[in-house]
Design a protein around this motif. Structure first.
Motif, mmCIF file in Angstrom:
data_model
loop_
_atom_site.group_PDB
_atom_site.id
_atom_site.type_symbol
_atom_site.label_atom_id
_atom_site.label_comp_id
_atom_site.label_asym_id
_atom_site.label_seq_id
_atom_site.Cartn_x
_atom_site.Cartn_y
_atom_site.Cartn_z
ATOM 1 N N ASN A 1 0.929 -1.176 -0.040
ATOM 2 C CA ASN A 1 0.088 -0.120 -0.067
ATOM 3 C C ASN A 1 0.756 1.374 -0.001
ATOM 4 O O ASN A 1 0.193 2.504 0.126
ATOM 5 N N GLY A 2 2.316 0.946 -0.370
ATOM 6 C CA GLY A 2 3.077 2.449 -0.124
ATOM 7 C C GLY A 2 2.759 3.098 -1.386
ATOM 8 O O GLY A 2 2.200 2.673 -2.547
ATOM 9 N N PRO A 3 3.100 4.356 -1.479
ATOM 10 C CA PRO A 3 2.865 5.399 -2.493
ATOM 11 C C PRO A 3 3.492 4.864 -3.794
ATOM 12 O O PRO A 3 4.659 4.312 -4.012
ATOM 13 N N CYS A 4 2.919 4.878 -5.042
ATOM 14 C CA CYS A 4 3.400 4.714 -6.255
ATOM 15 C C CYS A 4 3.296 5.645 -7.465
ATOM 16 O O CYS A 4 4.496 6.101 -7.664
ATOM 17 N N LEU A 5 2.353 6.453 -7.610
ATOM 18 C CA LEU A 5 2.239 7.409 -8.720
ATOM 19 C C LEU A 5 1.701 8.708 -7.950
ATOM 20 O O LEU A 5 0.488 8.677 -7.248
ATOM 21 N N GLY A 6 2.501 9.777 -8.214
ATOM 22 C CA GLY A 6 2.161 11.231 -7.471
ATOM 23 C C GLY A 6 1.610 12.101 -8.680
ATOM 24 O O GLY A 6 2.088 12.041 -9.587
ATOM 25 N N PHE A 7 0.627 12.923 -8.422
ATOM 26 C CA PHE A 7 0.355 13.836 -9.040
ATOM 27 C C PHE A 7 -0.041 15.212 -8.234
ATOM 28 O O PHE A 7 -0.525 15.101 -6.886
ATOM 29 N N ARG A 8 -0.353 16.512 -8.728
ATOM 30 C CA ARG A 8 -0.659 17.566 -7.914
ATOM 31 C C ARG A 8 -1.463 18.529 -8.804
ATOM 32 O O ARG A 8 -1.299 18.633 -10.094
ATOM 33 N N SER B 1 19.397 -1.747 -4.366
ATOM 34 C CA SER B 1 18.619 -2.673 -3.480
ATOM 35 C C SER B 1 17.226 -2.289 -3.102
ATOM 36 O O SER B 1 16.859 -1.343 -3.279
ATOM 37 N N SER B 2 16.616 -3.602 -2.852
ATOM 38 C CA SER B 2 15.146 -3.153 -2.676
ATOM 39 C C SER B 2 14.999 -2.272 -1.227
ATOM 40 O O SER B 2 13.833 -1.864 -1.068
ATOM 41 N N GLU B 3 15.965 -2.020 -0.436
ATOM 42 C CA GLU B 3 15.906 -0.986 0.427
ATOM 43 C C GLU B 3 16.008 0.291 0.188
ATOM 44 O O GLU B 3 15.858 1.312 0.856
ATOM 45 N N THR B 4 16.532 0.655 -1.221
ATOM 46 C CA THR B 4 16.518 2.065 -1.569
ATOM 47 C C THR B 4 15.356 2.854 -1.828
ATOM 48 O O THR B 4 14.608 2.282 -2.714
ATOM 49 N N HIS B 5 15.303 4.092 -1.216
ATOM 50 C CA HIS B 5 13.865 4.607 -1.288
ATOM 51 C C HIS B 5 14.218 5.700 -2.270
ATOM 52 O O HIS B 5 14.710 6.948 -1.774
ATOM 53 N N LEU B 6 13.877 5.403 -3.563
ATOM 54 C CA LEU B 6 13.928 6.816 -4.411
ATOM 55 C C LEU B 6 12.602 7.283 -4.814
ATOM 56 O O LEU B 6 11.214 6.467 -4.760
ATOM 57 N N ASN B 7 12.525 8.557 -5.126
ATOM 58 C CA ASN B 7 11.256 8.896 -5.561
ATOM 59 C C ASN B 7 11.263 9.862 -6.716
ATOM 60 O O ASN B 7 11.298 11.280 -6.930
ATOM 61 N N PRO B 8 11.495 9.276 -8.113
ATOM 62 C CA PRO B 8 11.920 10.061 -9.214
ATOM 63 C C PRO B 8 11.024 10.833 -9.746
ATOM 64 O O PRO B 8 9.669 10.551 -9.942
ATOM 65 N N LEU B 9 11.200 12.050 -10.162
ATOM 66 C CA LEU B 9 10.125 12.939 -10.709
ATOM 67 C C LEU B 9 10.308 12.798 -12.372
ATOM 68 O O LEU B 9 11.519 12.824 -12.971
ATOM 69 N N LEU C 1 11.748 3.757 -19.018
ATOM 70 C CA LEU C 1 12.470 2.852 -18.617
ATOM 71 C C LEU C 1 12.941 2.996 -17.185
ATOM 72 O O LEU C 1 12.867 1.831 -16.425
ATOM 73 N N LEU C 2 13.262 4.235 -16.647
ATOM 74 C CA LEU C 2 13.565 4.265 -15.527
ATOM 75 C C LEU C 2 12.411 4.283 -14.587
ATOM 76 O O LEU C 2 12.594 3.727 -13.424
ATOM 77 N N GLN C 3 11.093 4.416 -15.125
ATOM 78 C CA GLN C 3 10.133 4.359 -14.166
ATOM 79 C C GLN C 3 10.023 2.760 -13.885
ATOM 80 O O GLN C 3 9.690 2.421 -12.932
ATOM 81 N N VAL C 4 10.176 1.977 -14.966
ATOM 82 C CA VAL C 4 10.078 0.354 -14.899
ATOM 83 C C VAL C 4 11.143 0.031 -13.734
ATOM 84 O O VAL C 4 10.858 -0.852 -12.811
ATOM 85 N N CYS D 1 10.058 -1.569 -10.043
ATOM 86 C CA CYS D 1 10.504 -2.955 -9.674
ATOM 87 C C CYS D 1 11.171 -3.064 -8.134
ATOM 88 O O CYS D 1 11.184 -4.122 -7.471
ATOM 89 N N HIS D 2 11.557 -1.745 -7.720
ATOM 90 C CA HIS D 2 12.034 -1.798 -6.227
ATOM 91 C C HIS D 2 10.901 -0.977 -5.517
ATOM 92 O O HIS D 2 11.229 -0.608 -4.283
ATOM 93 N N GLY D 3 9.699 -0.902 -5.920
ATOM 94 C CA GLY D 3 8.798 -0.215 -4.912
ATOM 95 C C GLY D 3 8.718 1.243 -4.571
ATOM 96 O O GLY D 3 8.359 1.683 -3.739
ATOM 97 N N ALA D 4 9.514 2.015 -5.736
ATOM 98 C CA ALA D 4 9.640 3.234 -5.425
ATOM 99 C C ALA D 4 8.630 4.017 -6.041
ATOM 100 O O ALA D 4 7.717 3.697 -6.558
ATOM 101 N N ARG D 5 8.519 5.318 -5.537
ATOM 102 C CA ARG D 5 7.674 6.319 -5.975
ATOM 103 C C ARG D 5 8.044 7.235 -7.335
ATOM 104 O O ARG D 5 9.018 7.453 -7.662
ATOM 105 N N VAL D 6 6.870 7.454 -8.032
ATOM 106 C CA VAL D 6 7.218 8.241 -9.323
ATOM 107 C C VAL D 6 6.022 9.346 -9.294
ATOM 108 O O VAL D 6 4.748 9.161 -9.487
ATOM 109 N N GLY D 7 6.669 10.714 -9.391
ATOM 110 C CA GLY D 7 5.809 12.112 -9.300
ATOM 111 C C GLY D 7 5.760 12.391 -10.738
ATOM 112 O O GLY D 7 6.856 12.517 -11.488
ATOM 113 N N PHE D 8 4.682 12.968 -11.152
ATOM 114 C CA PHE D 8 4.429 13.575 -12.659
ATOM 115 C C PHE D 8 4.370 15.008 -12.129
ATOM 116 O O PHE D 8 3.666 15.601 -11.407
#
Length: 681
Positions: A122-129, A293-301, A312-315, A319-326
């Protein structure tokens, strides 16, 4: 870091094999061989002083900056394949077998997202504002559920769950784009990203198209009404639409639905067939280099809708459960989005990095502050040369903290791709931003990247070594005097990331892929001694001047965009003419002030028509070109200042923000003819 690793880190050894303590002893005065602690009489204040010195030494040993450990020998980043110096593979591989998958359970994009779903739940995946509001997040679980529902809806509307079912998508990059993509992959359907020049692709039996806005739906209906896209039968919109659009669709036999919850081209558009295996191998190679690693917490914009470059970077992040903001969809609000999102991974086109560099340098007007800035940059660059990348030095705290805060303050990685970037800009930003900046090279036909700069190698002027999923070789171009035996030639790629060909276009596929499976890119490269690749020229878009000199306009344009007043530039030449001319779009943010510094006052539009301003811009461009090593025949002799930006919407840029050269020549044909007539008089 584990406790044992921390202890080992205190035992730093130099190249001579001595420990730091041994080296420290050599700096102390020699002591008698009979020396012992019992023979030493110290006062209490001396003991306190020694204790303080010992504490400071221990603190320095623990907190001193450490260089990034490269994953391979940086002087041999690629290995010749079977002894052929012109064909090379990644040094990260143990043999000539290319990397296909990083994780055995992730062989498709669907698998990669499912892996991220297991990690993040249930962690965050896709961000918008929305404007002026904080980011809102859709969880991994909700994204998976929405994709399942949308995919089921596509099946209910007649789509078949197999790879021969093409579903078009005509939209900006946004959360719904990713959900639609996953919906197709969930049911084994093929997603076809569309651009403005869609007639050819739609004729390839695409009946279902997903789009974002009503104006795009109207353009699709227009083609349907003209009878050029007879297969189109259903449109699904992200945004609400009017009753008039619904009625227009009904009249031409197109059902229009709303998703709940929620290019002009030279010749025919090319439908590159990219497989899940292509994406998995390319993504795996990036993961292999970064070893995320799977513990890396990234939130790429994710900034731009450049599907083949940054999705490709989104994928990789999914794969590691990180967040993607648009971003909000408005480029003018981009910096506000970045500040709000505070990304740790920032994929970006070089043009934005150039703008950041220009703003930093242009904001420092005092000679003292300018000298201090350059000194601080040199000190940070000295650390970079030894492999140290950090944002907590004294220079970061005193000078660079505001610059870093303007990009959110949390940046750890930046990837720049899609166009060359000046080594000066790259080195400057690596110092000021205090984060890892990688440069990559590739194209749609090899899924995304084929080379990537190596962690620990912070030199500039190259695009890195081959990715583990591909081999890269150089082939002869006799007409341009490039030969593979000299380490120069056309860049060719072969491996798991190379596409299958163009959809229903055997002629173009044959022009791009040779009989041995090598993808011919049209770019000219050069192998450097350390095994990295440098892009030196472009085989395509090359033309001759009347005196027989070859011109690569894109190389010249990349140089001229380094001029402060220049935002965009189009360099044009003619085989009947002996010199080049250009069309320049001045940078609205700096142009008026730049002209005022030269004693010329006026509005942006007035300055574009001022001959004195044009002369000043031309002189500035000539000086920058000369500094960059452009030859005399590569410099433009006249130019036209145009007040409106080249863009995708006006048909002068591709969706990947490259110039549409044929359309630019057509639009500015009158100005081009006038410049040549004036010069011939």
């Amino acid at each position: 870091m584990q406790f044992q690793d921390w202890l080992r880190s205190l035992r730093f050894t130099g190249g001579d094999g001595k420990s730091e303590m041994d080296n420290l002893k050599t700096l102390l005065p020699s002591l008698p061989t009979s020396f012992s602690l019992s023979s030493l009489s110290l006062s209490p204040s001396s003991i306190i002083g020694l204790g303080a010195l010992a504490s400071l030494t221990t603190y320095w040993l623990v907190t001193r900056p450490r260089p990034t450990q490269p994953p391979c020998d940086l002087q041999a980043q690629s290995i010749p394949v079977q002894g052929d110096q012109s064909c090379r593979r990644s040094a990260l591989l143990t043999d000539d077998n290319l990397l296909e998958f990083y994780y055995e359970d992730t062989k498709t994009v669907y698998d990669m997202f499912q892996r991220g779903l297991q990690i993040a739940g249930n962690g965050p995946c896709l961000g918008f504002r929305n404007p002026g509001e904080p980011y809102q997040w859709i969880s991994y679980t909700e994204v998976a559920e929405r994709a399942q529902v949308l995919g089921s809806g596509l099946l209910a509307k007649g789509c078949k769950p197999n790879p021969q079912q093409f579903v078009g998508i005509f939209a900006q990059n946004r959360p719904e784009w990713v959900i639609a993509e996953l919906a197709c992959y969930t049911f084994s359907m093929a997603l076809v990203p569309l651009c403005d020049a869609i007639i050819y692709i739609l004729n390839l039996i695409i009946s279902m198209v997903i789009c974002d806005k009503e104006d795009k739906a109207e353009s699709l209906l227009k083609h349907k009404e003209k009878g050029v896209t007879p297969a189109l039968s259903c449109l699904v919109l992200f945004n609400p639409f009017s009753a008039a659009l619904l009625e227009r669709g009904r009249k031409c036999g197109v059902e229009i639905l709303q998703l709940c919850d929620s290019l002009f081209h030279v010749g025919k558009p090319k439908g590159a067939m990219i497989t899940h295996g292509n994406i998995a191998s390319n993504t795996s190679s990036v993961i292999k280099i970064l070893e995320v690693s799977s513990e890396t917490h990234l939130n790429p914009l994710v900034l731009y809708c450049i599907v083949h470059s940054f999705s490709l970077l989104q994928v990789s992040m999914f794969c590691h459960g990180a967040r993607v903001g648009f971003y909000q969809g408005d480029i003018s609000l981009l910096m506000d989005d970045i500040k709000t999102l505070k990304p740790t991974f920032f994929p970006v086109v070089p043009r934005l990095l150039n703008r950041i560099y220009d703003k930093i340098v242009g904001s420092v007007t005092s000679p003292l502050r300018r000298a201090l800035l350059h000194y601080a940059v040199r000190r940070k660059q000295a650390e970079l040369s030894s492999g140290v990348v950090r944002n907590n030095s004294v220079w970061d705290r005193l000078i660079f903290n505001k610059i870093q805060a303007s990009l959110g303050g949390n940046l750890r990685f930046i990837l720049t791709a899609s166009a060359p970037i000046s080594p000066t800009v790259l080195s400057f930003l690596r110092a000021t931003l205090g984060c890892l900046i990688f440069e990559g090279y590739g194209q749609t036909e090899c899924t995304a990247g084929c080379t990537f700069s190596m962690p620990g190698d912070w030199s500039a002027g190259h695009v890195g070594a081959p990715l583990p999923c591909a081999m890269v070789k150089l082939t002869d171009i006799p007409d341009m005097n490039y030969y593979a035996k000299n380490g120069e030639g056309e860049i060719c790629i072969r491996g798991h990331s190379v596409f299958r060909g163009y959809l229903k276009d055997e002629e173009r596929t044959g022009e791009t892929l040779d009989a041995d499976g090598w993808l011919h890119t049209g770019d000219v490269g050069q192998w450097l001694p350390n095994g990295t690749l440098r892009i030196v020229d472009r085989k395509k878009h090359i033309f001759k001047l009347s005196q027989g000199e070859y011109i690569a306009p894109e190389k010249i344009e990349n140089v001229y965009t380094r001029c402060v007043p220049v935002l965009q530039v189009f360099v044009h030449g003619d085989s009947l003419q002996s010199y080049l001319i250009g069309v320049v779009v001045p940078d609205p943010e700096v142009f008026v002030d730049w002209a005022k510094e030269r004693g010329i006052v006026g509005s942006y539009e007035e300055l574009c028509q001022n001959p004195d301003v044009k002369k000043a811009v031309l002189e500035d461009m000539t000086a920058v070109g000369k500094e960059a090593g452009l030859k005399s025949f590569e410099q433009v002799k006249d130019l036209y200042l145009h007040p409106d930006m080249f863009s995708v919407s006006n048909g002068l840029l591709t969706p990947t923000l490259k110039s549409r050269r044929v359309d630019l020549r057509r639009v500015f044909s009158e100005q081009i003819a006038r410049m040549y007539r004036k010069s011939s008089v």
